[in-house]
Design a protein around this motif. Structure first.
Motif, PDB file in Angstrom:
ATOM      1  N   GLU A 269       2.895  13.930   3.471  1.00  0.00           N
ATOM      2  CA  GLU A 269       3.769  12.825   3.886  1.00  0.00           C
ATOM      3  C   GLU A 269       3.243  11.558   3.225  1.00  0.00           C
ATOM      4  OE1 GLU A 269       5.905  13.379   6.936  1.00  0.00           O
ATOM      5  OE2 GLU A 269       6.985  11.536   6.490  1.00  0.00           O
TER       6      GLU A 269
ATOM      7  N   GLN B 281      -0.675  11.342   3.876  1.00  0.00           N
ATOM      8  CA  GLN B 281      -1.186  12.095   5.024  1.00  0.00           C
ATOM      9  C   GLN B 281      -0.957  13.571   4.746  1.00  0.00           C
ATOM     10  OE1 GLN B 281       0.625  11.140   8.854  1.00  0.00           O
ATOM     11  NE2 GLN B 281      -1.375  11.285   9.837  1.00  0.00           N
TER      12      GLN B 281
ATOM     13  N   PHE C 240       3.522   7.377   2.922  1.00  0.00           N
ATOM     14  CA  PHE C 240       3.954   6.168   3.621  1.00  0.00           C
ATOM     15  C   PHE C 240       3.704   4.936   2.757  1.00  0.00           C
ATOM     16  CE2 PHE C 240       4.830   7.919   7.750  1.00  0.00           C
ATOM     17  CZ  PHE C 240       3.949   8.967   7.925  1.00  0.00           C
TER      18      PHE C 240
ATOM     19  N   LEU D 119      -5.699   6.184   1.659  1.00  0.00           N
ATOM     20  CA  LEU D 119      -5.092   5.217   0.739  1.00  0.00           C
ATOM     21  C   LEU D 119      -4.929   5.849  -0.641  1.00  0.00           C
ATOM     22  CD1 LEU D 119      -4.243   2.200   0.432  1.00  0.00           C
ATOM     23  CD2 LEU D 119      -6.519   1.835  -0.530  1.00  0.00           C
TER      24      LEU D 119
ATOM     25  N   PHE E 286       0.832  -1.196   0.000  1.00  0.00           N
ATOM     26  CA  PHE E 286       0.000   0.000   0.000  1.00  0.00           C
ATOM     27  C   PHE E 286       0.873   1.256   0.000  1.00  0.00           C
ATOM     28  CE2 PHE E 286      -3.640  -2.528   1.291  1.00  0.00           C
ATOM     29  CZ  PHE E 286      -3.080  -3.533   2.066  1.00  0.00           C
TER      30      PHE E 286
ATOM     31  N   TYR F 143      -7.496  -1.927  14.656  1.00  0.00           N
ATOM     32  CA  TYR F 143      -6.111  -1.673  15.034  1.00  0.00           C
ATOM     33  C   TYR F 143      -6.007  -0.379  15.836  1.00  0.00           C
ATOM     34  CZ  TYR F 143      -5.335  -4.634  10.848  1.00  0.00           C
ATOM     35  OH  TYR F 143      -5.352  -5.642   9.908  1.00  0.00           O
TER      36      TYR F 143
ATOM     37  N   PHE G  63      -8.464   4.359   8.022  1.00  0.00           N
ATOM     38  CA  PHE G  63      -8.009   5.023   9.235  1.00  0.00           C
ATOM     39  C   PHE G  63      -8.974   6.120   9.674  1.00  0.00           C
ATOM     40  CE2 PHE G  63      -3.784   3.479  10.259  1.00  0.00           C
ATOM     41  CZ  PHE G  63      -3.498   2.724   9.129  1.00  0.00           C
ATOM     42  N   GLY G  64      -9.061   6.291  10.979  1.00  0.00           N
ATOM     43  CA  GLY G  64      -9.774   7.420  11.537  1.00  0.00           C
ATOM     44  C   GLY G  64      -8.895   8.652  11.561  1.00  0.00           C
ATOM     45  N   GLN G  65      -9.496   9.763  11.996  1.00  0.00           N
ATOM     46  CA  GLN G  65      -8.781  11.050  12.049  1.00  0.00           C
ATOM     47  C   GLN G  65      -7.777  11.100  13.197  1.00  0.00           C
ATOM     48  OE1 GLN G  65      -9.163  13.923  10.160  1.00  0.00           O
ATOM     49  NE2 GLN G  65     -11.165  13.841   9.206  1.00  0.00           N
TER      50      GLN G  65
ATOM     51  N   TYR H 296      -2.917   2.372  16.519  1.00  0.00           N
ATOM     52  CA  TYR H 296      -1.577   2.818  16.198  1.00  0.00           C
ATOM     53  C   TYR H 296      -1.274   4.079  17.007  1.00  0.00           C
ATOM     54  CZ  TYR H 296      -1.078  -0.121  11.991  1.00  0.00           C
ATOM     55  OH  TYR H 296      -0.953  -1.169  11.115  1.00  0.00           O
TER      56      TYR H 296
ATOM     57  N   LYS I 195      -3.090   0.419  -3.938  1.00  0.00           N
ATOM     58  CA  LYS I 195      -2.808  -0.859  -3.286  1.00  0.00           C
ATOM     59  C   LYS I 195      -2.456  -1.901  -4.339  1.00  0.00           C
ATOM     60  CE  LYS I 195      -7.755  -1.723  -3.462  1.00  0.00           C
ATOM     61  NZ  LYS I 195      -9.028  -1.658  -2.723  1.00  0.00           N
TER      62      LYS I 195
ATOM     63  N   HIS J 211      -6.151  12.809   8.123  1.00  0.00           N
ATOM     64  CA  HIS J 211      -5.892  11.410   8.435  1.00  0.00           C
ATOM     65  C   HIS J 211      -5.251  10.691   7.251  1.00  0.00           C
ATOM     66  CE1 HIS J 211      -9.684  11.332   6.269  1.00  0.00           C
ATOM     67  NE2 HIS J 211      -9.572  10.030   6.110  1.00  0.00           N
ATOM     68  N   LEU J 212      -4.765   9.526   7.523  1.00  0.00           N
ATOM     69  CA  LEU J 212      -4.145   8.712   6.482  1.00  0.00           C
ATOM     70  C   LEU J 212      -5.190   8.304   5.446  1.00  0.00           C
ATOM     71  CD1 LEU J 212      -1.959   6.438   8.727  1.00  0.00           C
ATOM     72  CD2 LEU J 212      -1.079   7.753   6.796  1.00  0.00           C
TER      73      LEU J 212
ATOM     74  N   LEU K  11      -0.006  -4.385   9.838  1.00  0.00           N
ATOM     75  CA  LEU K  11       0.207  -3.498   8.699  1.00  0.00           C
ATOM     76  C   LEU K  11       1.372  -2.614   9.125  1.00  0.00           C
ATOM     77  CD1 LEU K  11      -0.764  -2.476   5.930  1.00  0.00           C
ATOM     78  CD2 LEU K  11      -2.243  -0.880   7.153  1.00  0.00           C
ATOM     79  N   THR K  12       2.506  -2.827   8.484  1.00  0.00           N
ATOM     80  CA  THR K  12       3.736  -2.152   8.905  1.00  0.00           C
ATOM     81  C   THR K  12       4.052  -1.021   7.944  1.00  0.00           C
ATOM     82  OG1 THR K  12       4.594  -4.199   9.852  1.00  0.00           O
ATOM     83  CG2 THR K  12       6.187  -2.469   9.384  1.00  0.00           C
ATOM     84  N   PHE K  13       4.390   0.125   8.517  1.00  0.00           N
ATOM     85  CA  PHE K  13       4.651   1.320   7.727  1.00  0.00           C
ATOM     86  C   PHE K  13       6.145   1.587   7.599  1.00  0.00           C
ATOM     87  CE2 PHE K  13       0.548   3.372   7.040  1.00  0.00           C
ATOM     88  CZ  PHE K  13      -0.253   2.631   7.892  1.00  0.00           C
ATOM     89  N   GLY K  14       6.521   2.170   6.474  1.00  0.00           N
ATOM     90  CA  GLY K  14       7.857   2.710   6.321  1.00  0.00           C
ATOM     91  C   GLY K  14       7.972   4.024   7.069  1.00  0.00           C
ATOM     92  N   THR K  15       9.176   4.588   7.061  1.00  0.00           N
ATOM     93  CA  THR K  15       9.437   5.798   7.838  1.00  0.00           C
ATOM     94  C   THR K  15       8.827   7.046   7.232  1.00  0.00           C
ATOM     95  OG1 THR K  15      11.545   5.922   6.699  1.00  0.00           O
ATOM     96  CG2 THR K  15      11.550   4.983   8.922  1.00  0.00           C
TER      97      THR K  15
ATOM     98  N   TYR L 238       0.029   5.082   1.402  1.00  0.00           N
ATOM     99  CA  TYR L 238      -0.898   5.988   2.066  1.00  0.00           C
ATOM    100  C   TYR L 238      -0.313   7.396   2.018  1.00  0.00           C
ATOM    101  CZ  TYR L 238      -3.734   2.274   4.179  1.00  0.00           C
ATOM    102  OH  TYR L 238      -4.586   1.205   4.390  1.00  0.00           O
TER     103      TYR L 238
ATOM    104  N   LEU M 131       2.382   0.276  15.248  1.00  0.00           N
ATOM    105  CA  LEU M 131       1.310  -0.611  15.681  1.00  0.00           C
ATOM    106  C   LEU M 131       1.369  -0.852  17.179  1.00  0.00           C
ATOM    107  CD1 LEU M 131      -1.052  -2.441  14.712  1.00  0.00           C
ATOM    108  CD2 LEU M 131       0.646  -4.283  14.549  1.00  0.00           C
TER     109      LEU M 131
ATOM    110  N   LYS N 204       6.811  11.030  12.333  1.00  0.00           N
ATOM    111  CA  LYS N 204       7.159   9.617  12.376  1.00  0.00           C
ATOM    112  C   LYS N 204       6.039   8.787  11.778  1.00  0.00           C
ATOM    113  CE  LYS N 204      11.007  10.019  14.770  1.00  0.00           C
ATOM    114  NZ  LYS N 204      12.316   9.691  14.165  1.00  0.00           N
ATOM    115  N   PRO N 205       6.338   7.539  11.396  1.00  0.00           N
ATOM    116  CA  PRO N 205       5.260   6.691  10.878  1.00  0.00           C
ATOM    117  C   PRO N 205       4.389   6.158  12.006  1.00  0.00           C
ATOM    118  CG  PRO N 205       7.296   5.453  10.971  1.00  0.00           C
ATOM    119  CD  PRO N 205       7.647   6.869  11.356  1.00  0.00           C
ATOM    120  N   PRO N 206       3.202   5.703  11.680  1.00  0.00           N
ATOM    121  CA  PRO N 206       2.366   5.049  12.689  1.00  0.00           C
ATOM    122  C   PRO N 206       3.039   3.768  13.190  1.00  0.00           C
ATOM    123  CG  PRO N 206       1.068   5.635  10.760  1.00  0.00           C
ATOM    124  CD  PRO N 206       2.495   5.834  10.393  1.00  0.00           C
TER     125      PRO N 206
ATOM    126  N   GLN O 137       8.559  12.976   3.274  1.00  0.00           N
ATOM    127  CA  GLN O 137       7.917  14.284   3.292  1.00  0.00           C
ATOM    128  C   GLN O 137       8.145  14.936   1.927  1.00  0.00           C
ATOM    129  OE1 GLN O 137       6.054  15.836   5.906  1.00  0.00           O
ATOM    130  NE2 GLN O 137       5.549  17.121   4.171  1.00  0.00           N
TER     131      GLN O 137
ATOM    132  N   LEU P 250      -4.176   6.565  16.464  1.00  0.00           N
ATOM    133  CA  LEU P 250      -4.976   6.265  15.283  1.00  0.00           C
ATOM    134  C   LEU P 250      -5.643   4.907  15.417  1.00  0.00           C
ATOM    135  CD1 LEU P 250      -2.333   7.284  12.602  1.00  0.00           C
ATOM    136  CD2 LEU P 250      -4.425   8.518  13.104  1.00  0.00           C
TER     137      LEU P 250
END
Lengths: 118, 114
Positions: free
Chosen positions: A88, A38, A90, A46, A34, B33, B105-107, B35, A49, A43-44, A106-110, A36, B45, B41-43, A113, B90
């Motif tokens: 940003e 921001q 992700f 999508l 994915f 979930y 995701f929520g706000q 977060y 995907k 909020h994040l 669900l793992t995010f990258g750093t 995403y 978990l 920084k990233p979210p 920006q 989050l």
């Protein structure tokens, strides 16, 4: 363990320039990928995907990404950025629902920006 | 309806307070979930619930206590937090789908611990 690397932490572009953001992942098995976005104060959301099939996926707002399995990469591209793309970005990796019942990470990258200048 | 609703949007609490964050979705999703996201920084978990059962706890301190009372609702109970716990919290939900699904995701709740 699954992980995601984003190589570009800060990118500054002029409007109409082309964009490519790198994403490499580590995941054992069938992968869901994915991107995403921001926007400031929001909020994040999508962007796009990849689950299976055509490795070139198109998302919203003119973004696309290419899944290259041999390189474990899922780079994001846009031919011509706009000022409103400042945000940003992700990259994220997870497993398919059918294998885990959704109970997986669900793992995010750093993040990258992106600033687009007029 | 593709919304994940989080309340409150902002919360300021003292280190001795007890408070709760709430997350609600009506998309029929069965994974939810929590977060934590620090600025720039990233979210990260914290917890995953699947079919109302806790399936992942990422070694989160016990001062954070999740609860999933039903398939639409997810709570995060907070007690004796530290200033370093100040962050954007989050909530997300996902699936099930025929094959694969993405997370919504929520706000977020902006938490400040004083």
């Amino acid at each position: 363990a699954q992980s995601v690397s984003q190589h570009n932490h800060h990118v500054i572009l002029s409007e109409a320039a082309s964009l490519e953001l790198g994403c490499n992942y580590s995941y054992g098995g069938t992968v869901n990928l994915f991107w995403y976005v921001q926007y400031p104060g929001q909020h994040l959301q999508l962007l796009l995907k990849y689950f299976s099939g055509d490795p070139l996926v198109k998302g919203i707002k003119g973004f696309e990404a290419e899944f290259i399995k041999s390189k474990f990469s899922f780079n994001l591209r846009k031919p011509s950025v706009q000022w409103s793309d400042t945000a940003e970005y992700f990259c994220a990796v997870g497993g398919p629902w059918r294998l885990t019942g959704g109970g997986n990470k669900l793992t995010f990258g750093t993040g990258t920006q992106l600033k687009v200048e007029l | 309806d593709t919304e994940v609703t989080q309340t409150p949007k902002h919360l300021v609490m003292g280190m001795t307070n007890k408070k709760s964050l709430k997350c609600e979705q009506h998309m029929g999703h069965r994974a939810m979930y929590w977060y934590k996201q620090k600025a720039k920084k990233p979210p990260e978990l914290m917890f995953v619930y699947s079919y109302e059962k806790l399936s992942i706890n990422e070694s989160v301190p016990s001062r954070f206590s999740p609860e999933c009372p039903n398939s639409s609702l997810l709570n995060l109970h907070l007690h004796a937090l530290q200033p370093e716990d100040s962050a954007l919290y989050l909530c997300a939900s996902r699936g099930p789908g025929e094959e694969n699904t993405e997370a919504f995701f929520g706000q977020g709740t902006r938490l400040t611990v004083v």
